[in-house]
Design an enzyme around this catalytic site. Structure first.
Site, PDB file in Angstrom:
ATOM      1  N   CYS A   1      33.780  13.576  79.315  1.00  0.00           N
ATOM      2  CA  CYS A   1      33.188  14.559  80.209  1.00  0.00           C
ATOM      3  C   CYS A   1      33.827  15.928  80.054  1.00  0.00           C
ATOM      4  O   CYS A   1      34.959  16.066  79.588  1.00  0.00           O
ATOM      5  CB  CYS A   1      33.370  14.148  81.679  1.00  0.00           C
ATOM      6  SG  CYS A   1      32.557  12.635  82.134  1.00  0.00           S
TER       7      CYS A   1
ATOM      8  N   GLY B   1      30.688  16.044  75.901  1.00  0.00           N
ATOM      9  CA  GLY B   1      29.657  15.175  76.454  1.00  0.00           C
ATOM     10  C   GLY B   1      28.280  15.687  76.121  1.00  0.00           C
ATOM     11  O   GLY B   1      27.954  16.826  76.450  1.00  0.00           O
TER      12      GLY B   1
ATOM     13  N   ASN C   1      36.219  14.321  85.574  1.00  0.00           N
ATOM     14  CA  ASN C   1      36.540  14.032  84.182  1.00  0.00           C
ATOM     15  C   ASN C   1      37.701  13.052  84.182  1.00  0.00           C
ATOM     16  O   ASN C   1      38.778  13.365  84.684  1.00  0.00           O
ATOM     17  CB  ASN C   1      36.920  15.335  83.459  1.00  0.00           C
ATOM     18  CG  ASN C   1      37.419  15.097  82.048  1.00  0.00           C
ATOM     19  OD1 ASN C   1      37.153  14.061  81.449  1.00  0.00           O
ATOM     20  ND2 ASN C   1      38.145  16.057  81.513  1.00  0.00           N
ATOM     21  N   GLY C   2      37.486  11.869  83.623  1.00  0.00           N
ATOM     22  CA  GLY C   2      38.536  10.866  83.600  1.00  0.00           C
ATOM     23  C   GLY C   2      37.954   9.492  83.853  1.00  0.00           C
ATOM     24  O   GLY C   2      36.769   9.252  83.663  1.00  0.00           O
TER      25      GLY C   2
ATOM     26  N   TYR D   1      41.945  15.729  68.538  1.00  0.00           N
ATOM     27  CA  TYR D   1      40.507  15.661  68.325  1.00  0.00           C
ATOM     28  C   TYR D   1      39.656  16.202  69.466  1.00  0.00           C
ATOM     29  O   TYR D   1      38.722  16.966  69.237  1.00  0.00           O
ATOM     30  CB  TYR D   1      40.112  14.210  68.032  1.00  0.00           C
ATOM     31  CG  TYR D   1      38.632  13.981  67.890  1.00  0.00           C
ATOM     32  CD1 TYR D   1      37.912  14.531  66.837  1.00  0.00           C
ATOM     33  CD2 TYR D   1      37.927  13.193  68.805  1.00  0.00           C
ATOM     34  CE1 TYR D   1      36.550  14.315  66.698  1.00  0.00           C
ATOM     35  CE2 TYR D   1      36.567  12.970  68.674  1.00  0.00           C
ATOM     36  CZ  TYR D   1      35.882  13.539  67.626  1.00  0.00           C
ATOM     37  OH  TYR D   1      34.542  13.325  67.496  1.00  0.00           O
TER      38      TYR D   1
END
Length: 493
Positions: free
Chosen positions: A21, A47, A126-127, A266
């Site tokens: 996300c 995302g 986010n997570g 990344y």
């Protein structure tokens, strides 16, 4: 954050770890929704399945739009953006990590909204919450009615059950019950809120935009809207922004931070800043460290685009072997391949990558990539390079072997599907069919990101569970389903 249709189709998508996300929010700017759409566009790499925006203005109240697909296709038309008035708002782009795989329902798309006694609030997360199953069962037994299969919805229900008098205080209450990783952007009618979990696993930054403020998963999204980067939200910190005032709170018990080290490798865009260092510079340093650890006699250093490029440049600079674009990425793969035929699917990575034959022919080639997950894409790329006439193919990987799944917000295959979980490095080399294969060591990765002494096994500075099996928070839901921790690892409670 559960499964939605991938968009657009990417034939190599199942052989990469995918950050789940990106979150973004602004306050104190006219046409907030347009700034949010730009910010989400900059975070699209985090995302690509779906996105949503919630705004508020005094005349219309809360407004929301949630769509499948890319930001450029969903949040650029006036017919959509005109329905999102206001000077405050938040947004979310997503892949899937938690929830019922295969779901295609718009109700699973964030931000989520709740109406409380003191007013409405929206939240974008986010997570990943590792005790979501237990929380969900408890909440349902107490009468909560869930609208989605997302772990993030637990936060809204926990807030609803809090006895605190304000939305920020209810959020603190709720998040003290949550285990795992969370970077959250939330809003009320007048407040923009940002909060990170005590370990700071996922990123969140604060920026200044004219007389207003912005919160974002990465600094690259601040750049696109012309905001000035101020600082990171600290692990375990909550900021509440009202007008031109930023208040900071520390509602959680202090812990040693464990930021996700794979953000350096990344997930983050190379033009973002983590801490005080550019992601690009860190990835170049990873390539240099890799060249020191794993030299090889060859003619060309070629990146697997695009994520392997900075590390390949670093490897070339350190080794003195010329850098070359031996593989060219097709930048225009899009809607054409949303529903490909079986014949198109069989073309695999050739839809996305093409070999520069004139450059490769007769050369001993070092291919630098960010990771090896299942190994399927690596094998196909190797075959393409050999088919183009390369004399040898050597793989150099800018991360340690990925042998463990992530439970903190990254879409990772089950452990038995990870190549490094079932094979030694030499067995992987044989499986991939390359002349040599080397990964950067975990100590080498730590040195490259700025930890001079390498990894401290007693107190690592980062979350590196996908490499080490050392989970800083027990993945309790997964353990209840039968997941077994590494025998030698005792994670934190």
């Amino acid at each position: 954050m559960d499964a939605l249709p991938r968009h657009p189709f990417d034939p190599s998508d199942d052989d990469k770890l995918r950050e789940e996300c990106g979150v973004f929010g602004v306050i104190g700017v006219s046409d907030a929704a347009n700034f949010i759409a730009l910010g989400l566009h900059a975070l699209q790499h985090r995302g690509q399945e779906a996105g949503g925006i919630v705004t508020h203005d005094p005349e219309h109240g809360f407004s929301s739009a949630r769509r499948f697909g890319l930001v450029r296709d969903s949040f650029t038309s006036a017919s959509i953006m005109d329905t999102l008035p206001g000077e405050i708002g938040i947004g979310h782009v997503r892949y899937s990590t938690a929830g019922s795989k295969g779901a295609t329902q718009i109700r699973d798309v964030q931000p989520f909204f709740g109406e409380f006694a003191m007013g409405g609030a929206a939240i974008a997360h986010n997570g990943n919450i590792v005790n979501a199953d237990a929380l969900r069962r408890e909440l349902i037994e107490r009468g909560s009615i869930f609208q989605s299969s997302s772990d993030s919805e637990c936060i809204i229900h926990l807030m609803a059950r809090s006895l605190q008098r304000t939305i920020p205080e209810r959020m603190k209450d709720a998040l003290r019950r949550v285990e795992g990783a969370f970077s959250i952007v939330a809003m009320t009618r007048t407040k923009l809120i940002g909060v990170r979990d005590p370990l700071g696993v996922r990123p969140l930054v604060l920026g200044r935009l004219g007389d207003g403020y912005a919160l974002s998963s990465e600094t690259c999204a601040l750049d696109i809207i012309g905001a000035d980067y101020l600082r990171e939200i600290e692990p375990g910190e909550m900021v509440v922004i009202t007008g031109d005032k930023v208040e900071s709170f520390k509602p959680f018990e202090r812990q040693s931070p464990r930021f996700c080290i794979f953000e350096h490798v990344y997930f983050s865009r190379p033009d973002s800043i983590i801490g005080t260092k550019s992601v690009y510079e860190t990835r170049e340093a990873i390539g240099r460290e890799l060249a020191k650890e794993a030299p090889v006699d060859a003619d060309l250093v070629c990146p697997v685009p695009d994520s392997g490029t900075p590390a390949a440049i670093g490897y070339s600079l350190e080794s003195g072997i010329p850098y070359a674009m031996g593989i060219i990425r097709n930048q225009y793969m899009g809607r054409t391949f949303i529903e490909p035929t079986e014949q198109i699917r069989n073309m695999g990575v050739r839809l996305k990558l093409n070999v520069n034959r004139a450059l490769i022919r007769g050369k001993r080639v070092i291919l630098v990539d960010d990771s090896v997950v299942r190994g399927t894409t690596s094998r196909k790329i190797k075959e393409m390079i050999l088919d183009a006439g390369a004399a040898e193919v050597h793989f150099r990987i800018a991360s340690p072997p990925t042998a463990w799944p992530c439970f903190y917000g990254v879409d990772t295959p089950e452990r038995e599907k990870l190549l490094a979980a079932t094979m030694s490095e030499d067995e992987m080399r044989v499986h991939l069919g390359v002349a040599s294969l080397r990964f950067i060591s975990l100590d080498g990765l730590y040195r490259a990101v700025g930890v001079a002494g390498g990894r401290d096994a007693r107190q690592p500075a980062y979350c590196d569970a996908c490499f080490s099996g050392d989970y800083p928070v027990k993945p309790t839901d997964q353990m209840a389903r039968g997941f077994k921790l590494a025998d030698a690892v005792e994670p934190a409670e």
